[in-house]
Design an enzyme around this catalytic site. Sequence first.
Site, mmCIF file in Angstrom:
data_model
loop_
_atom_site.group_PDB
_atom_site.id
_atom_site.type_symbol
_atom_site.label_atom_id
_atom_site.label_comp_id
_atom_site.label_asym_id
_atom_site.label_seq_id
_atom_site.Cartn_x
_atom_site.Cartn_y
_atom_site.Cartn_z
ATOM 1 N N ARG A 21 0.832 -1.213 0.000
ATOM 2 C CA ARG A 21 0.000 0.000 0.000
ATOM 3 C C ARG A 21 0.867 1.264 0.000
ATOM 4 O O ARG A 21 0.521 2.258 -0.633
ATOM 5 C CB ARG A 21 -0.942 -0.014 1.215
ATOM 6 C CG ARG A 21 -1.978 1.078 1.158
ATOM 7 C CD ARG A 21 -3.159 0.820 2.081
ATOM 8 N NE ARG A 21 -4.254 1.693 1.721
ATOM 9 C CZ ARG A 21 -4.704 2.699 2.485
ATOM 10 N NH1 ARG A 21 -4.163 2.919 3.662
ATOM 11 N NH2 ARG A 21 -5.693 3.442 2.069
ATOM 12 N N HIS A 25 0.515 4.130 -2.823
ATOM 13 C CA HIS A 25 0.197 5.523 -2.496
ATOM 14 C C HIS A 25 1.289 6.495 -2.938
ATOM 15 O O HIS A 25 1.005 7.658 -3.214
ATOM 16 C CB HIS A 25 -0.108 5.675 -1.002
ATOM 17 C CG HIS A 25 -1.525 5.331 -0.663
ATOM 18 N ND1 HIS A 25 -2.163 5.798 0.459
ATOM 19 C CD2 HIS A 25 -2.439 4.581 -1.326
ATOM 20 C CE1 HIS A 25 -3.406 5.328 0.469
ATOM 21 N NE2 HIS A 25 -3.597 4.584 -0.585
ATOM 22 N N HIS A 149 -6.879 -5.564 -3.718
ATOM 23 C CA HIS A 149 -7.662 -5.610 -2.476
ATOM 24 C C HIS A 149 -7.985 -7.036 -2.048
ATOM 25 O O HIS A 149 -8.637 -7.227 -1.023
ATOM 26 C CB HIS A 149 -8.939 -4.750 -2.595
ATOM 27 C CG HIS A 149 -8.706 -3.317 -2.249
ATOM 28 N ND1 HIS A 149 -9.668 -2.348 -2.308
ATOM 29 C CD2 HIS A 149 -7.571 -2.689 -1.812
ATOM 30 C CE1 HIS A 149 -9.149 -1.186 -1.933
ATOM 31 N NE2 HIS A 149 -7.885 -1.365 -1.645
ATOM 32 N N TRP A 165 -10.803 -8.387 2.797
ATOM 33 C CA TRP A 165 -11.615 -8.592 1.593
ATOM 34 C C TRP A 165 -11.717 -10.079 1.236
ATOM 35 O O TRP A 165 -12.681 -10.491 0.603
ATOM 36 C CB TRP A 165 -10.989 -7.862 0.410
ATOM 37 C CG TRP A 165 -11.095 -6.369 0.419
ATOM 38 C CD1 TRP A 165 -12.113 -5.634 -0.124
ATOM 39 C CD2 TRP A 165 -10.154 -5.411 0.937
ATOM 40 N NE1 TRP A 165 -11.855 -4.294 0.042
ATOM 41 C CE2 TRP A 165 -10.678 -4.116 0.676
ATOM 42 C CE3 TRP A 165 -8.925 -5.509 1.592
ATOM 43 C CZ2 TRP A 165 -10.010 -2.942 1.041
ATOM 44 C CZ3 TRP A 165 -8.272 -4.341 1.962
ATOM 45 C CH2 TRP A 165 -8.800 -3.087 1.690
HETATM 46 C C1 HEM Z 1 -10.621 3.137 -5.507
HETATM 47 C C2 HEM Z 1 -9.370 2.889 -5.150
HETATM 48 C C3 HEM Z 1 -8.946 2.515 -3.772
HETATM 49 C C4 HEM Z 1 -9.489 2.858 -2.568
HETATM 50 C C5 HEM Z 1 -10.673 3.759 -2.298
HETATM 51 C C6 HEM Z 1 -8.715 2.188 -1.543
HETATM 52 C C7 HEM Z 1 -8.955 2.293 -0.191
HETATM 53 C C8 HEM Z 1 -8.335 1.527 0.783
HETATM 54 C C9 HEM Z 1 -8.619 1.583 2.196
HETATM 55 C C10 HEM Z 1 -9.657 2.497 2.856
HETATM 56 C C11 HEM Z 1 -7.819 0.681 2.808
HETATM 57 C C12 HEM Z 1 -7.743 0.385 4.304
HETATM 58 C C13 HEM Z 1 -6.638 1.178 4.972
HETATM 59 C C14 HEM Z 1 -6.510 0.815 6.426
HETATM 60 O O1 HEM Z 1 -7.476 1.028 7.162
HETATM 61 O O2 HEM Z 1 -5.442 0.316 6.822
HETATM 62 C C15 HEM Z 1 -7.026 0.048 1.801
HETATM 63 C C16 HEM Z 1 -6.116 -0.948 2.030
HETATM 64 C C17 HEM Z 1 -5.311 -1.499 1.075
HETATM 65 N N1 HEM Z 1 -5.237 -1.115 -0.244
HETATM 66 FE FE1 HEM Z 1 -6.520 0.117 -1.198
HETATM 67 N N2 HEM Z 1 -7.727 1.455 -2.139
HETATM 68 C C18 HEM Z 1 -7.820 1.622 -3.486
HETATM 69 C C19 HEM Z 1 -6.993 1.072 -4.443
HETATM 70 C C20 HEM Z 1 -5.914 0.260 -4.183
HETATM 71 C C21 HEM Z 1 -4.953 -0.170 -5.154
HETATM 72 C C22 HEM Z 1 -4.958 0.219 -6.639
HETATM 73 C C23 HEM Z 1 -4.042 -0.948 -4.498
HETATM 74 C C24 HEM Z 1 -2.795 -1.640 -5.024
HETATM 75 C C25 HEM Z 1 -2.489 -1.813 -6.287
HETATM 76 C C26 HEM Z 1 -4.459 -1.025 -3.122
HETATM 77 C C27 HEM Z 1 -3.840 -1.772 -2.146
HETATM 78 C C28 HEM Z 1 -4.269 -1.870 -0.846
HETATM 79 C C29 HEM Z 1 -3.721 -2.815 0.106
HETATM 80 C C30 HEM Z 1 -2.658 -3.873 -0.162
HETATM 81 C C31 HEM Z 1 -4.384 -2.570 1.317
HETATM 82 C C32 HEM Z 1 -4.191 -3.301 2.650
HETATM 83 C C33 HEM Z 1 -3.184 -2.592 3.514
HETATM 84 C C34 HEM Z 1 -2.981 -3.256 4.847
HETATM 85 O O3 HEM Z 1 -3.298 -4.434 5.013
HETATM 86 O O4 HEM Z 1 -2.463 -2.586 5.753
HETATM 87 N N3 HEM Z 1 -5.581 -0.258 -2.956
HETATM 88 N N4 HEM Z 1 -7.345 0.588 0.570
#
Ligand code: HEM
Length: 262
Positions: A21, A25, A149, A165
Amino acid sequence: IRSILPQPNYDDGSLAPIVLRLAWHCCATYDVQTKTGGSNGATMRFIPEITDEGNTGLEIARNALEPIKQNYPRISYSDLWTLAGKIALESMGCPTIPWKCGRVDCLTSDKVPPNGRLPFGDKAASHIRSTFGRMGFNDQEMVLLLGAHGLGRCHKKFSGWDGKWTQDPIKFDNQFYKVLLEEDWQLGVVPETGRSQYYNGDKSLMMLNTDLELIRDEQFAKWVRVYAYNQSLFFKDFCIVFGKLLELGIERDSGENVLLPT
Ligand code: HEM
């Protein structure tokens, strides 16, 4: 990098999802029109990007990588963070992601992009299209990138959303698309934070509104079906688009040297 990822007491036993992530970002601030943002410069070290609401919690990933930067000072933060994203994915079973070195860190905060460029989870398909479109991605690429996700989870203390997820959040596969299509998603509220999200039948899994938009919008949904039923195609296409994400805004001269961010 691989050696710092396993953490038995953290979340699902690995820092790989949060490291992934961080890499996403860094790149997700890119604006194809103005050629600003992106991983080059490692601008997340500076205010305001470091305080962007969407980056809450990412200090865990940055801090875990810091000893590597200290041991190998010649690697830039921007190379280290993007390389770590590639390695994190591969450590969870993703095939090889293309990655090239050479990014240059900004020394001052002049080039930090404004906050508000990261996508937000309670928005609609139009928001996904505008934020990812600003980075230069098409519908198919948006659906591919969201396949990530399938990894990691939401944290009440970071985003206010809660849960994972997929059932195996440290295994890279096409489960995200499968559960999106196969589970019965019902709107609910995270009791402690008041955030709205979707739960599956036994409440073991969650989805953000933006995730569900991928099956409500037919142009997105057709790609969700393609990748839900063809894992090898997902693997191949995901690696290409993630490689493209890591290169957003990186301009190389004829000698392959990366130019400083403009
Ligand atoms: C519409 C686009 C996206 C939205 C709104 C979004 C939103 C979020 C949110 C709210 C979280 C939870 C953060 C937390 O509470 O720790 C999250 C986690 C995550 N996102 Fe996304 N995300 C998006 C796209 C992506 C993309 C494109 C990737 C990678 C290519 C990605 C990879 C991840 C990963 C790996 C996590 C888990 C992080 C963890 O376990 O600490 N996301 N995302």
